[in-house]
Design a protein around this motif. Structure first.
Motif, short mmCIF file in Angstrom:
data_model
loop_
_atom_site.label_atom_id
_atom_site.label_comp_id
_atom_site.label_asym_id
_atom_site.label_seq_id
_atom_site.Cartn_x
_atom_site.Cartn_y
_atom_site.Cartn_z
N ASN A 33 -1.31 -0.56 -7.63
CA ASN A 33 -0.81 -1.94 -7.63
C ASN A 33 0.62 -2.10 -8.10
O ASN A 33 1.31 -3.02 -7.68
CB ASN A 33 -1.70 -2.83 -8.50
N LYS A 34 1.08 -1.23 -9.00
CA LYS A 34 2.36 -1.49 -9.65
C LYS A 34 3.13 -0.22 -9.93
O LYS A 34 2.55 0.82 -10.25
CB LYS A 34 2.10 -2.25 -10.96
N VAL A 36 6.53 0.99 -12.28
CA VAL A 36 7.44 0.59 -13.35
C VAL A 36 8.53 1.65 -13.47
O VAL A 36 8.25 2.85 -13.55
CB VAL A 36 6.71 0.44 -14.71
N ILE A 52 10.02 -3.74 -12.21
CA ILE A 52 8.60 -3.74 -11.86
C ILE A 52 8.47 -4.12 -10.39
O ILE A 52 9.02 -5.13 -9.95
CB ILE A 52 7.80 -4.73 -12.74
N MET A 53 7.78 -3.26 -9.64
CA MET A 53 7.55 -3.52 -8.23
C MET A 53 6.05 -3.48 -7.98
O MET A 53 5.36 -2.64 -8.56
CB MET A 53 8.28 -2.48 -7.39
N GLU A 54 5.56 -4.38 -7.14
CA GLU A 54 4.13 -4.44 -6.88
C GLU A 54 3.82 -4.14 -5.43
O GLU A 54 4.65 -4.34 -4.55
CB GLU A 54 3.59 -5.81 -7.28
N ASN A 55 2.60 -3.66 -5.21
CA ASN A 55 2.10 -3.31 -3.88
C ASN A 55 3.05 -2.35 -3.17
O ASN A 55 3.45 -2.57 -2.03
CB ASN A 55 1.85 -4.56 -3.04
N ALA A 117 7.87 -2.37 -0.96
CA ALA A 117 6.98 -3.06 -1.90
C ALA A 117 6.99 -4.56 -1.59
O ALA A 117 7.88 -5.05 -0.89
CB ALA A 117 7.43 -2.82 -3.33
N SER A 119 7.09 -6.95 -4.06
CA SER A 119 7.81 -7.74 -5.05
C SER A 119 8.76 -6.87 -5.87
O SER A 119 8.58 -5.64 -5.95
CB SER A 119 6.85 -8.47 -5.99
N GLU A 121 11.06 -7.18 -9.65
CA GLU A 121 11.40 -7.90 -10.87
C GLU A 121 12.26 -6.97 -11.73
O GLU A 121 11.89 -5.83 -11.95
CB GLU A 121 10.12 -8.22 -11.60
#
Length: 127
Positions: A33-34, A36, A52-55, A117, A119, A121
């Motif tokens: 899911n993530k 870092v 932080i990047m998701e998916n 990804a 997302s 942040e």
């Protein structure tokens, strides 16, 4: 609208990262899911930056690298809607997301690493 929000985040990230004289990045965590990534000018100082990047559905980078902050945009962004068919086939094979391109310094000069990804942040923890 979502692509515009991410574009603004990338513009802000580039502005903030370029305030450092240099910065090294390390992938410190990756699961389904993530992802870092920590950035630091010197590991004895601890982390100064956290991404932080998701998916995450695609990665082609080493676990650590030195960011090339000399150019205008150390991090580039291409939304899935703006990707060519060749980019979609290469980076999003059965995945969904946007493409984030990191400029790095290497022995051969500037090189580029890619993460697909959903997302992005960036947090500046200290200068």
């Amino acid at each position: 609208m979502l692509a515009m929000k991410i574009t603004n985040k990338i513009d802000e990230a580039n502005f903030l990262i370029k305030k450092f004289s240099w910065i090294d990045f390390f992938i410190v965590s990756l699961d389904e899911n993530k992802m870092v990534i920590f950035g630091t000018m010197d590991s004895s100082f601890g982390k100064q930056v956290e991404i932080i990047m998701e998916n995450v559905c695609y990665i082609d980078m080493p676990t650590s690298w030195k960011m090339n902050i000399k150019g205008n945009n150390p991090i580039k962004f291409i939304s899935q809607n703006n990707m060519t068919e060749a980019l979609v086939n290469k980076f999003l094979d059965n995945g969904k997301g946007d493409l984030f391109i990191f400029s790095a310094e290497s022995f051969m000069g500037e090189t580029f690493y890619h993460i697909a990804a959903s997302s992005f942040e960036l947090r500046i923890l200290s200068y």
